[in-house]
Scaffold this motif. Structure first.
Motif, PDB file in Angstrom:
ATOM      1  N   LEU A 254      40.153  41.070  39.968  1.00 37.65           N
ATOM      2  CA  LEU A 254      39.747  41.306  38.494  1.00 37.65           C
ATOM      3  C   LEU A 254      40.815  41.206  37.604  1.00 37.65           C
ATOM      4  N   TYR A 255      42.250  41.703  37.942  1.00 35.39           N
ATOM      5  CA  TYR A 255      43.273  41.541  37.337  1.00 35.39           C
ATOM      6  C   TYR A 255      43.672  40.013  37.087  1.00 35.39           C
ATOM      7  N   LEU A 256      43.801  39.378  38.005  1.00 33.90           N
ATOM      8  CA  LEU A 256      44.067  37.790  38.100  1.00 33.90           C
ATOM      9  C   LEU A 256      42.932  37.115  37.362  1.00 33.90           C
ATOM     10  N   THR A 258      41.096  37.912  34.896  1.00 30.63           N
ATOM     11  CA  THR A 258      41.365  38.365  33.475  1.00 30.63           C
ATOM     12  C   THR A 258      42.697  37.735  32.893  1.00 30.63           C
ATOM     13  N   ASN A 259      43.713  37.695  33.722  1.00 27.67           N
ATOM     14  CA  ASN A 259      44.778  37.489  32.986  1.00 27.67           C
ATOM     15  C   ASN A 259      45.412  36.048  33.437  1.00 27.67           C
ATOM     16  N   VAL A 260      45.004  35.540  34.500  1.00 32.62           N
ATOM     17  CA  VAL A 260      45.479  33.932  34.786  1.00 32.62           C
ATOM     18  C   VAL A 260      44.653  32.829  33.829  1.00 32.62           C
ATOM     19  N   VAL A 261      45.429  32.193  33.121  1.00 36.46           N
ATOM     20  CA  VAL A 261      44.702  31.256  32.039  1.00 36.46           C
ATOM     21  C   VAL A 261      44.331  30.056  32.577  1.00 36.46           C
ATOM     22  N   ALA A 262      44.609  29.581  33.878  1.00 34.02           N
ATOM     23  CA  ALA A 262      44.095  28.265  34.278  1.00 34.02           C
ATOM     24  C   ALA A 262      42.762  28.106  34.537  1.00 34.02           C
ATOM     25  N   SER A 263      42.042  27.353  33.932  1.00 35.97           N
ATOM     26  CA  SER A 263      40.526  27.063  33.825  1.00 35.97           C
ATOM     27  C   SER A 263      40.187  26.714  35.312  1.00 35.97           C
ATOM     28  N   GLY A 264      40.858  26.049  35.932  1.00 30.26           N
ATOM     29  CA  GLY A 264      40.635  25.572  37.237  1.00 30.26           C
ATOM     30  C   GLY A 264      40.589  26.750  38.456  1.00 30.26           C
ATOM     31  N   LEU A 265      40.820  27.892  37.912  1.00 27.95           N
ATOM     32  CA  LEU A 265      40.675  29.348  38.672  1.00 27.95           C
ATOM     33  C   LEU A 265      39.169  29.446  38.845  1.00 27.95           C
TER      34      LEU A 265
END
Length: 518
Positions: A254-256, A258-265
């Motif tokens: 959940l943390y990642l 929420t905070n990782v900005v890469a759309s590819g995620l």
């Protein structure tokens, strides 16, 4: 126990956040890759027949204090018949320079394909299989050299380079998926600082293996075997994204997310916007800065052992130790610079872009000065080694700047951008060893000084260009849905839009956000 049961057990046992497991495996990946990359720089001293220094220019060479009665000395041609190990080869300086540069011929060509493969199929197997190929080719090197000599060594080094080409873009992409922006400098130092572990361990262990007339083939067996062991752990514990990881904790996922900005995620990426990337000033300034860094860095990791052995006259064991010392300093300082950079960004004392430019200058201009000071140290071994150590210590700022800047300007296409940047920059590795061989045919201090002045000019000049055009902000072409097209874009849409058609979007004059028509 079922697969689901094993996953539940691992979820409880592996309480360490999985991004740190990824970081640790990344550190060992870079360490292994660099031991295999740099081992030849020291091993080649024992692979070639050493010529006498009698023909060198008087006053321009250092006195040879080597005790030739000791078994760990560098043997001359006249005493080479006493050597009981493998054959030694009659390769001149130009041939040695070509062999030392061979790695980068392969390294350059697989960067971009590696980045594209990582974005399409995930970074895990792209990196894992690539380093496995390098490990196998390293293991086979003694056999091939015994059969085909310099030609065989050249081919095996090219293959090793091809295997390592996808590693940097693959890890940049994985970091863009796994690491939030506020932690990237530290993870960049952790993972890419593994290169310094390799640069430390490679020359030092090689020196130990070659001391007392050790067989040079053992160098390739040891480092190739370590690479295969790493592959086993990496394939079992690392995954391409948090959402595909089977035993990551729900809190960390959940943390990642929420905070990782890469759309590819979260969604499938559009095709790589090559025409926008190749028209981007921040990308080209990053390429130029990386060329400058690699020009100095690759010269150090490839030719510094030869300088210590042939100019300063260290024996093979001392050469391994002295060649490792600068990278000890670089590794330690990489964490100091990275932690301070992240701290300043979190405190908003400076922007990401400003931080990247500060540490690019620290890693370019300052090392250039120390390299020149080392070249004017003459035969003062302590002073020369001290200046080289200081130079590499400040070069550690690279891991908080140019090395991770592709994630700032293109988090979705970090793999491709990193591949373009590192692939073009790695051309330096093809040029510098051969250039050093041409500039230093007699291995004199004056000849090496000219080579170091060349490094100085390249480092300072490329740094100035980055200070003018470098950026730390996501570029519009990284996510057209989010930023829209700039007003001056006249090269057509980057992709076809099925819904929310391009004709329904107005390009604003003052920002990059698309505005729907009424």
């Amino acid at each position: 126990m079922t697969l689901k049961g094993w996953r539940l057990v691992l979820n409880k046992v592996l309480f360490i956040p999985q991004r740190y497991v990824f970081g640790l495996l990344g550190l060992f990946a870079l360490a292994n890759s660099f031991t295999m990359r740099v081992c030849l720089s020291v091993a080649i001293v024992k692979m070639v027949k050493q010529v006498s220094s009698e023909g060198h220019i008087l006053g321009e060479t250092c006195p040879d204090t080597t005790n030739y009665n000791t078994t760990d000395s560098v043997l001359t041609t006249n005493s080479s018949n006493l050597y009981t190990g493998r054959d030694r080869y009659d390769w001149d300086e130009k041939t040695q320079g070509l062999l030392l540069s061979a790695f980068y011929y392969g390294y350059v060509v697989t960067h971009l394909p590696g980045g594209l493969l990582a974005e399409r199929f995930g970074g895990k197997w792209t990196i894992g299989l690539s380093l496995l190929a390098t490990s196998i080719s390293t293991l086979l090197t003694p056999l091939i050299v015994g059969m085909w000599g310099a030609f065989g060594l050249f081919i095996m080094r090219v293959i090793s380079g091809m295997g390592e080409g996808p590693v940097t873009p693959g890890f940049v992409l994985l970091m863009a998926r796994w690491v939030p922006p506020a932690e990237r400098s530290r993870f960049g130092a952790m993972i890419f600082g593994g290169a310094q572990i390799g640069n430390i361990a490679g020359p030092y262990i090689t020196g130990l293996l070659l001391a007392n007339d050790g067989d040079w083939a053992n160098v390739f067996y040891v480092f190739g075997g370590m690479g295969i062991i790493w592959f086993i752990f990496f394939s079992l514990l690392c995954y391409s994204s948090p959402n595909s990881h089977p035993f990551i904790s729900d809190d960390e996922k959940l943390y990642l997310n929420t905070n990782v900005v890469a759309s590819g995620l979260h969604k499938k990426l559009d095709p790589v916007p090559f025409k926008a990337i190749f028209r981007s000033a921040p990308v080209w300034s990053l390429v130029i800065a990386a060329i400058g860094h690699d020009w100095g860095y690759f010269t150090m990791i490839t030719d510094l052992p030869k300088y210590f052995s042939d100019v300063l006259k260290f024996n093979i064991k001392e050469t391994g130790l002295m060649a490792a010392l600068p990278y000890v300093a670089m590794y330690i300082c990489s964490f100091i610079f990275a932690s301070f950079c992240d701290f300043c960004v979190r405190k908003k004392w400076h922007s990401i872009a400003t931080g990247r430019k500060i540490y690019t200058t620290v890693s370019s201009a300052v090392p250039a000065i120390f390299i020149i000071l080392a070249s004017y140290s003459g035969c003062d071994r302590i002073k020369a080694v001290g200046f080289f150590v200081a130079s590499m210590a400040f070069m550690a700022g690279f891991y908080s700047s140019v090395k991770i800047n592709a994630m700032d300007i293109a988090p979705n296409y970090a793999g491709t951008c990193s591949a373009i940047v590192n692939g073009l920059a790695a051309v330096s590795g093809m040029i510098t060893p051969y250039m050093i061989g041409l500039l230093t045919p007699d291995q004199t201090i004056q000849q090496w000084r000219l080579a170091f002045w060349t490094i100085f000019i390249v480092l300072v000049g490329t740094n100035i260009i980055y200070l003018i055009w470098g950026s730390g902000e996501p570029q519009w072409w990284d996510d057209v849905d989010k930023y829209g097209y700039p007003p001056n874009w006249k090269h057509g849409p980057l992709r076809k839009r099925s819904d929310n058609s391009e004709k329904n979007v107005v390009y604003p004059k003052h920002d990059h956000s698309p505005v729907a028509k009424d």
